[in-house]
Structure formats: structure tokens, C-alpha cells
Design a protein around this motif. Structure first.
Motif, short mmCIF file in Angstrom:
data_model
loop_
_atom_site.label_atom_id
_atom_site.label_comp_id
_atom_site.label_asym_id
_atom_site.label_seq_id
_atom_site.Cartn_x
_atom_site.Cartn_y
_atom_site.Cartn_z
N LEU A 102 4.72 10.05 -34.36
CA LEU A 102 3.62 10.85 -33.81
C LEU A 102 2.50 9.87 -33.55
O LEU A 102 2.31 8.91 -34.33
N ASP A 103 1.73 10.08 -32.50
CA ASP A 103 0.62 9.17 -32.21
C ASP A 103 -0.41 9.23 -33.34
O ASP A 103 -0.49 10.21 -34.08
N THR A 106 -2.35 12.32 -33.27
CA THR A 106 -1.59 13.58 -33.31
C THR A 106 -1.41 13.97 -34.77
O THR A 106 -1.18 13.11 -35.62
N TYR A 133 4.93 21.63 -29.78
CA TYR A 133 3.57 21.11 -29.91
C TYR A 133 2.56 22.16 -29.46
O TYR A 133 2.84 22.92 -28.52
N HIS A 190 4.39 9.09 -25.80
CA HIS A 190 3.24 9.88 -25.33
C HIS A 190 3.67 11.03 -24.42
O HIS A 190 2.97 11.36 -23.45
N GLN A 191 4.82 11.62 -24.73
CA GLN A 191 5.42 12.54 -23.75
C GLN A 191 4.51 13.71 -23.37
O GLN A 191 4.33 14.00 -22.19
N VAL A 192 3.97 14.39 -24.38
CA VAL A 192 3.17 15.58 -24.05
C VAL A 192 1.91 15.16 -23.27
O VAL A 192 1.55 15.78 -22.26
N LYS A 193 1.28 14.09 -23.72
CA LYS A 193 0.07 13.65 -23.03
C LYS A 193 0.37 13.28 -21.58
O LYS A 193 -0.40 13.59 -20.66
N LEU A 206 -3.79 17.38 -30.32
CA LEU A 206 -2.35 17.63 -30.29
C LEU A 206 -1.81 17.79 -31.71
O LEU A 206 -2.11 16.97 -32.59
N1 URA Z 1 3.64 13.62 -27.31
C1 URA Z 1 2.53 12.85 -27.35
O1 URA Z 1 1.92 12.60 -26.33
N2 URA Z 1 2.13 12.36 -28.52
C2 URA Z 1 2.77 12.61 -29.71
O2 URA Z 1 2.33 12.15 -30.77
C3 URA Z 1 3.90 13.42 -29.66
C4 URA Z 1 4.32 13.92 -28.45
#
Ligand code: URA
Length: 245
Positions: A102-103, A106, A133, A190-193, A206
Motif C-alpha cells: 500500500l502506498d 494509503t 478501496y 499506484h493503480q487506483v490513483k 485512499l
Molecule cells: N492504488 C493506489 O493508487 N495506491 C495504493 O496504495 C493502492 C492501490
């Protein structure tokens, strides 16, 4: 194996506490009092007792942590605080590690274990373990805008993502941000971002609220951890395609 090492590894106490327990006559092995921490035992076959309670051999340890902001998902780091730094001295073992990343900014559910095979299976792309998330995102995001995530989008750098599911929880009009839930089945950097970046917006907060079947435990405050329950562990193993033994 030395009995003091065994007792420490089974989280009976710190090294100092273990030494004291032996000195004060609380430990027996096969019915005989243990007089020295150097005494050798076979963890698999010798019956070690702390007073009336048997200290059973456990090879693997499993924890769920509510990762707080500002710590990194690594085991050691010269500068930054790591998730392992949050363990108390009794629970800490130098073979524990976080499952996946996890970042630093996050928070949320993170599994920490010394079971390499389970970790590997949970992270294996073939198992598509889902991660849920909750994100706070700048601006107003509509259901139409995130509908495209269902088909699998291409990130700005050309990375092709698998289908994901997104749900708008709430648009906060006055503060001008949107709360979104995104479920992904892979774990790109950084998938969700980066997914939100394709909409021209930015993630400002997040939190991972579910990893496979493991929900962020209610009441587990950021920075705290606890052992997985047997039911949680069995469900995670099933997520990872591992048979129960
Ligand atoms: N996606 C993100 O951008 N950051 C995370 O820590 C996990 C998923």
C-alpha cells in the motif's frame, strides 16, 4: 532448537521475559523443569509447558493491520517507519512481512505474515484476489464517467487494466469532492490513483477496506493489528486457492 528461542518465537515473551520465566521455574519440557535457556528441544515432538499451559509449536503467524498513513509497507527501512515497526516486541519476528503493497499515504487493511506460500498465492495474478478501496477524489465524478472502468481501461502510460468495478458513494458539493468505491482484481503500481488520473482528477485520500474476503475489522484503529481469526485465515486461503489442511 534452544528452548529460549522457541519460547520467544512462540510469542511467550520478550527475550528478557523468557529468561525470567525459565529462571523462576515456570517452564517444563517433557515434565522436567527447564533450568537453562540453552537447553535443546525438538519443537515438533517435545511437550513444553508454561505452568499448566502447553506451548504448542506454530510455524506460521498471520495478522491483519489497519495500516496508518505515513508508514511504508516494507520490513526495514533506514529512514521511514515501516509496518513492522508497529509490532510490539512480543509479536515481532524478523521473518514477518507485508503481503503486497500500500502506498505510504494509503491506509487500511493489510495482511502481515511469515507464510511465503500464502502471500505468493494471494498476489498471484491468476487468483484475481479482489481489493476494495474507498477513495476521496477531487471534483464531481459521475457514474457515467466511471462506467468505463468495467471494460478495463488503458492508463496514460499504455498499461492495460483488467475490468474493475466503481461505485459513486457520495458527491460532497460544498467541499467539491466525491467518495468512490473501486474494486480491482490486480495490483498495479499506484493503480487506483492512476485510474482516477485518467478522469483528470486526483485521489486525496485512499483507504483499502477489503482484501480478498478479509474486511477491515470494525474497531481496529489505524496503526493497530491483531491475529487473524481461524475463519478469516481459512477464507483467505480459499481466496488464494489453497486447500484447507
Ligand atoms: N492504488 C493506489 O493508487 N495506491 C495504493 O496504495 C493502492 C492501490
Amino acid at each position: 532448537m534452544r528452548i529460549d528461542k522457541f519460547l520467544h518465537a512462540m510469542r511467550i515473551g520478550t527475550r528478557t521475559q523468557v529468561r525470567r520465566l525459565i529462571k523462576d521455574g515456570h517452564i517444563t519440557a517433557n515434565g522436567e523443569p527447564v533450568l537453562s535457556g540453552k537447553q535443546q528441544i525438538n519443537p515438533g515432538s517435545d511437550a513444553v509447558f508454561l505452568d499448566d499451559e502447553q506451548v504448542r509449536y506454530q510455524q506460521y503467524f498471520y495478522y491483519v493491520m489497519n495500516k496508518p498513513l505515513g508508514v511504508i509497507t516494507a520490513t526495514v527501512d533506514a529512514q521511514a517507519k515501516t509496518v513492522l515497526d508497529l509490532f510490539n516486541t512480543t509479536d515481532y519476528r524478523d521473518d514477518l512481512f507485508p503481503v503486497g503493497r500500500l502506498d505510504k499515504d494509503t491506509e487500511g487493511v493489510l495482511v502481515i505474515t511469515n507464510d511465503g506460500a500464502l502471500s505468493h498465492a494471494l498476489l498471484a495474478p491468476a487468483h484475481h484476489v479482489t481489493k476494495l478501496y474507498e477513495a476521496e477524489v477531487t471534483g464531481e465524478i459521475t457514474a457515467e464517467q466511471v462506467a468505463g472502468f468495467n471494460a478495463g481501461i488503458t492508463l496514460k502510460d499504455g498499461t492495460q487494466l483488467q475490468p474493475a468495478e466503481a461505485e459513486i458513494v457520495e458527491f460532497h458539493e460544498i467541499e467539491n469532492f466525491t467518495t468512490i468505491r473501486i474494486k480491482i482484481h490486480e495490483g498495479k503500481y499506484h493503480q487506483v490513483k492512476r485510474m482516477i488520473g485518467t478522469l483528470g482528477e486526483r485521489v486525496v485520500q485512499l483507504q483499502r477496506i477489503k482484501f480478498g474476503s478479509l474486511q477491515l475489522p470494525v474497531g481496529l484503529l489505524a496503526g493497530n493489528y491483531r491475529a487473524l481469526t481461524d475463519a478469516e485465515l481459512a477464507a483467505l486461503k480459499a481466496d488464494a486457492g489453497q486447500e484447507e489442511d
